[in-house]
Every structure is written in C-alpha cells, then in structure tokens.
Design a protein around this motif. Structure first.
Motif, PDB file in Angstrom:
ATOM      1  N   VAL A  38       0.756  -1.116  -0.053  1.00  0.00           N
ATOM      2  CA  VAL A  38       0.079  -0.108  -0.099  1.00  0.00           C
ATOM      3  C   VAL A  38       0.724   1.358  -0.042  1.00  0.00           C
ATOM      4  O   VAL A  38       1.801   1.241   0.654  1.00  0.00           O
ATOM      5  CB  VAL A  38      -1.136  -0.172   1.220  1.00  0.00           C
ATOM      6  N   PHE A  39       0.566   2.181  -0.829  1.00  0.00           N
ATOM      7  CA  PHE A  39       1.182   3.604  -0.966  1.00  0.00           C
ATOM      8  C   PHE A  39       0.136   4.667  -0.972  1.00  0.00           C
ATOM      9  O   PHE A  39      -0.931   4.489  -1.230  1.00  0.00           O
ATOM     10  CB  PHE A  39       1.938   3.533  -2.213  1.00  0.00           C
ATOM     11  N   ALA A  40       0.718   5.840  -0.303  1.00  0.00           N
ATOM     12  CA  ALA A  40       0.005   7.018  -0.357  1.00  0.00           C
ATOM     13  C   ALA A  40       0.782   7.970  -0.906  1.00  0.00           C
ATOM     14  O   ALA A  40       1.715   8.252  -0.637  1.00  0.00           O
ATOM     15  CB  ALA A  40      -0.539   7.402   0.924  1.00  0.00           C
ATOM     16  N   LEU A  41      -0.104   8.714  -1.910  1.00  0.00           N
ATOM     17  CA  LEU A  41       0.613   9.811  -2.780  1.00  0.00           C
ATOM     18  C   LEU A  41      -0.294  10.959  -2.933  1.00  0.00           C
ATOM     19  O   LEU A  41      -1.536  10.814  -2.898  1.00  0.00           O
ATOM     20  CB  LEU A  41       0.977   9.634  -3.976  1.00  0.00           C
ATOM     21  N   ASP A  42       0.061  12.208  -3.072  1.00  0.00           N
ATOM     22  CA  ASP A  42      -0.666  13.305  -3.239  1.00  0.00           C
ATOM     23  C   ASP A  42      -1.566  12.948  -4.513  1.00  0.00           C
ATOM     24  O   ASP A  42      -0.993  12.184  -5.516  1.00  0.00           O
ATOM     25  CB  ASP A  42      -0.133  14.776  -3.534  1.00  0.00           C
ATOM     26  N   ASP A  43      -3.012  13.216  -4.558  1.00  0.00           N
ATOM     27  CA  ASP A  43      -3.716  12.695  -5.904  1.00  0.00           C
ATOM     28  C   ASP A  43      -3.754  13.803  -6.834  1.00  0.00           C
ATOM     29  O   ASP A  43      -4.798  13.872  -7.389  1.00  0.00           O
ATOM     30  CB  ASP A  43      -5.259  12.550  -5.236  1.00  0.00           C
ATOM     31  N   ARG A  44      -2.581  14.338  -7.358  1.00  0.00           N
ATOM     32  CA  ARG A  44      -2.667  15.385  -8.181  1.00  0.00           C
ATOM     33  C   ARG A  44      -1.393  15.541  -9.043  1.00  0.00           C
ATOM     34  O   ARG A  44      -0.282  15.920  -8.488  1.00  0.00           O
ATOM     35  CB  ARG A  44      -2.978  16.809  -7.599  1.00  0.00           C
ATOM     36  N   CYS A  45      -1.456  15.354 -10.217  1.00  0.00           N
ATOM     37  CA  CYS A  45      -0.162  14.901 -11.018  1.00  0.00           C
ATOM     38  C   CYS A  45       0.116  16.605 -11.194  1.00  0.00           C
ATOM     39  O   CYS A  45      -0.443  17.554 -11.565  1.00  0.00           O
ATOM     40  CB  CYS A  45      -0.797  14.326 -12.414  1.00  0.00           C
ATOM     41  N   PRO A  46       1.529  16.756 -11.130  1.00  0.00           N
ATOM     42  CA  PRO A  46       1.946  18.034 -11.332  1.00  0.00           C
ATOM     43  C   PRO A  46       2.012  18.604 -12.685  1.00  0.00           C
ATOM     44  O   PRO A  46       2.050  19.801 -12.896  1.00  0.00           O
ATOM     45  CB  PRO A  46       3.493  17.868 -10.602  1.00  0.00           C
ATOM     46  N   HIS A  47       1.713  17.821 -13.581  1.00  0.00           N
ATOM     47  CA  HIS A  47       1.773  17.945 -15.043  1.00  0.00           C
ATOM     48  C   HIS A  47       0.571  18.864 -15.530  1.00  0.00           C
ATOM     49  O   HIS A  47       0.596  20.003 -15.774  1.00  0.00           O
ATOM     50  CB  HIS A  47       2.071  16.729 -16.141  1.00  0.00           C
ATOM     51  N   LYS A  48      -0.583  18.117 -15.354  1.00  0.00           N
ATOM     52  CA  LYS A  48      -1.837  18.873 -15.555  1.00  0.00           C
ATOM     53  C   LYS A  48      -3.025  18.586 -14.517  1.00  0.00           C
ATOM     54  O   LYS A  48      -3.982  18.939 -14.683  1.00  0.00           O
ATOM     55  CB  LYS A  48      -2.582  18.250 -16.967  1.00  0.00           C
ATOM     56  N   GLY A  49      -2.518  18.348 -13.333  1.00  0.00           N
ATOM     57  CA  GLY A  49      -3.533  18.235 -12.281  1.00  0.00           C
ATOM     58  C   GLY A  49      -4.471  16.927 -12.577  1.00  0.00           C
ATOM     59  O   GLY A  49      -5.496  16.864 -11.772  1.00  0.00           O
ATOM     60  N   GLY A  50      -4.192  15.950 -12.998  1.00  0.00           N
ATOM     61  CA  GLY A  50      -4.764  14.821 -13.162  1.00  0.00           C
ATOM     62  C   GLY A  50      -4.837  13.848 -11.954  1.00  0.00           C
ATOM     63  O   GLY A  50      -4.078  14.009 -11.104  1.00  0.00           O
ATOM     64  N   PRO A  51      -6.194  13.330 -11.821  1.00  0.00           N
ATOM     65  CA  PRO A  51      -6.278  12.566 -10.390  1.00  0.00           C
ATOM     66  C   PRO A  51      -5.515  11.406 -10.548  1.00  0.00           C
ATOM     67  O   PRO A  51      -6.055  10.303 -11.037  1.00  0.00           O
ATOM     68  CB  PRO A  51      -8.104  12.565 -10.350  1.00  0.00           C
ATOM     69  N   LEU A  52      -4.617  11.210  -9.685  1.00  0.00           N
ATOM     70  CA  LEU A  52      -3.703  10.012  -9.674  1.00  0.00           C
ATOM     71  C   LEU A  52      -4.467   8.709  -9.202  1.00  0.00           C
ATOM     72  O   LEU A  52      -4.215   7.373  -9.826  1.00  0.00           O
ATOM     73  CB  LEU A  52      -2.422   9.999  -9.216  1.00  0.00           C
ATOM     74  N   SER A  53      -5.653   8.967  -8.251  1.00  0.00           N
ATOM     75  CA  SER A  53      -6.226   7.995  -7.968  1.00  0.00           C
ATOM     76  C   SER A  53      -7.358   7.179  -9.138  1.00  0.00           C
ATOM     77  O   SER A  53      -7.673   6.125  -8.936  1.00  0.00           O
ATOM     78  CB  SER A  53      -7.406   8.459  -6.756  1.00  0.00           C
ATOM     79  N   GLU A  54      -7.264   7.843 -10.096  1.00  0.00           N
ATOM     80  CA  GLU A  54      -8.279   7.220 -11.395  1.00  0.00           C
ATOM     81  C   GLU A  54      -7.429   6.676 -12.130  1.00  0.00           C
ATOM     82  O   GLU A  54      -7.530   6.375 -13.335  1.00  0.00           O
ATOM     83  CB  GLU A  54      -8.857   8.577 -11.847  1.00  0.00           C
ATOM     84  N   HIS A  60       4.642  -1.406  -9.041  1.00  0.00           N
ATOM     85  CA  HIS A  60       5.043  -0.415  -8.151  1.00  0.00           C
ATOM     86  C   HIS A  60       4.744   0.833  -8.825  1.00  0.00           C
ATOM     87  O   HIS A  60       5.329   1.914  -8.297  1.00  0.00           O
ATOM     88  CB  HIS A  60       5.843  -0.854  -7.131  1.00  0.00           C
ATOM     89  N   HIS A  61       3.901   1.096  -9.628  1.00  0.00           N
ATOM     90  CA  HIS A  61       3.622   2.557 -10.481  1.00  0.00           C
ATOM     91  C   HIS A  61       2.269   2.850 -10.707  1.00  0.00           C
ATOM     92  O   HIS A  61       1.248   1.770 -10.492  1.00  0.00           O
ATOM     93  CB  HIS A  61       4.514   2.570 -11.980  1.00  0.00           C
ATOM     94  N   VAL A  62       2.019   4.071 -11.062  1.00  0.00           N
ATOM     95  CA  VAL A  62       0.744   4.383 -11.424  1.00  0.00           C
ATOM     96  C   VAL A  62       0.950   5.451 -12.607  1.00  0.00           C
ATOM     97  O   VAL A  62       1.686   6.195 -12.522  1.00  0.00           O
ATOM     98  CB  VAL A  62      -0.177   5.077 -10.313  1.00  0.00           C
ATOM     99  N   THR A  63      -0.113   5.312 -13.580  1.00  0.00           N
ATOM    100  CA  THR A  63       0.040   6.011 -14.790  1.00  0.00           C
ATOM    101  C   THR A  63      -1.361   7.120 -14.451  1.00  0.00           C
ATOM    102  O   THR A  63      -2.040   6.576 -14.540  1.00  0.00           O
ATOM    103  CB  THR A  63      -0.176   5.196 -16.217  1.00  0.00           C
ATOM    104  N   CYS A  64      -0.924   8.442 -14.736  1.00  0.00           N
ATOM    105  CA  CYS A  64      -1.839   9.555 -14.714  1.00  0.00           C
ATOM    106  C   CYS A  64      -2.755   9.322 -16.106  1.00  0.00           C
ATOM    107  O   CYS A  64      -2.506   8.872 -17.033  1.00  0.00           O
ATOM    108  CB  CYS A  64      -1.164  10.816 -14.937  1.00  0.00           C
ATOM    109  N   PRO A  65      -4.289   9.263 -15.499  1.00  0.00           N
ATOM    110  CA  PRO A  65      -4.931   9.230 -16.535  1.00  0.00           C
ATOM    111  C   PRO A  65      -5.180  10.309 -17.619  1.00  0.00           C
ATOM    112  O   PRO A  65      -5.842  10.053 -18.680  1.00  0.00           O
ATOM    113  CB  PRO A  65      -6.545   8.982 -15.926  1.00  0.00           C
ATOM    114  N   LEU A  66      -4.559  11.391 -17.430  1.00  0.00           N
ATOM    115  CA  LEU A  66      -4.705  12.391 -18.242  1.00  0.00           C
ATOM    116  C   LEU A  66      -3.703  12.501 -19.420  1.00  0.00           C
ATOM    117  O   LEU A  66      -3.807  12.470 -20.721  1.00  0.00           O
ATOM    118  CB  LEU A  66      -4.676  13.850 -17.777  1.00  0.00           C
ATOM    119  N   HIS A  67      -2.348  12.508 -19.196  1.00  0.00           N
ATOM    120  CA  HIS A  67      -1.458  12.309 -20.455  1.00  0.00           C
ATOM    121  C   HIS A  67      -0.272  11.280 -20.062  1.00  0.00           C
ATOM    122  O   HIS A  67       0.895  11.499 -20.406  1.00  0.00           O
ATOM    123  CB  HIS A  67      -0.614  13.801 -20.251  1.00  0.00           C
TER     124      HIS A  67
END
Length: 111
Positions: A38-54, A60-67
């Motif tokens: 389990v990991f916890a990160l801020d839920d806002r991509c610094p690129h365009k503000g995408g919700p990382l939780s989506e 052990h990676h997450v891909t931003c849903p926007l870009h």
C-alpha cells in the motif's frame, strides 16, 4: 515518532486499484498493488492536475489518466519526465487495516 490513524480495510481497495481520501493536507490517493503493498501519494499530477487515484496501477507504479505520466509509488517521482514528482505519505498495513500518518488529518496550514 509518527502517529498513524486507521482509514480503511485493505479489502476496501481492490488489487491494482486506488481510493481517494480527503484530508487537511488535500486529496490523497491510496494505492494497493497486486502484491498487497500500500502506498499514499498526493492525488494531483504536477503536469496537468490529473487525479492519480483514477490512474492505472501496474507493478509499483501508477500512470496518470490524463497524459500518461508514470509515477513510482515508492518515491513519487515521474519516470521519463524532466520535472515532476508528487509527495508520498507514510502508510502501512497492520492486521488487515490501512493506517496513514496522522499528520494528514491534523495538519496546520500556518507556516
């Protein structure tokens, strides 16, 4: 010493999934990997503000849903980006429960 608070059961988050929680520090994405880490990160991509939780959790990676920026869940660092990182937060699993740092709930906004 870091204090932790109980926020959910491990089973509340599907494997390779995430949930967003609202805290005094802002929205936090809590991720569960296929190996039940389990990991916890801020839920806002610094690129365009995408919700990382989506985003899509893989390894052990997450891909931003926007870009499609890919973030390391251990460090919050974006892979392949010149600049980009999100803050990580202390989180752990104990007796099947997810515990996160109490600092998120008691955070004083004053500098």
């Amino acid at each position: 010493m870091t204090r932790f608070v109980d926020i959910a059961s491990l089973e509340d988050i599907p494997r390779q999934g995430a949930r967003m929680i609202r805290t005094a520090a802002g929205c936090i994405a809590v991720f569960r990997t296929a190996d039940d880490r389990v990991f916890a990160l801020d839920d806002r991509c610094p690129h365009k503000g995408g919700p990382l939780s989506e985003g899509i959790v893989h390894g052990h990676h997450v891909t931003c849903p926007l870009h499609n920026w890919v973030f390391d869940l251990n460090t919050g660092t974006a892979q392949g980006a010149d600049e980009g990182a999100v803050r990580t937060w202390p989180v752990r699993v104990q007796n099947g429960r997810i515990l996160i740092t109490a600092d998120l709930l008691n955070r004083n906004k004053a500098a």
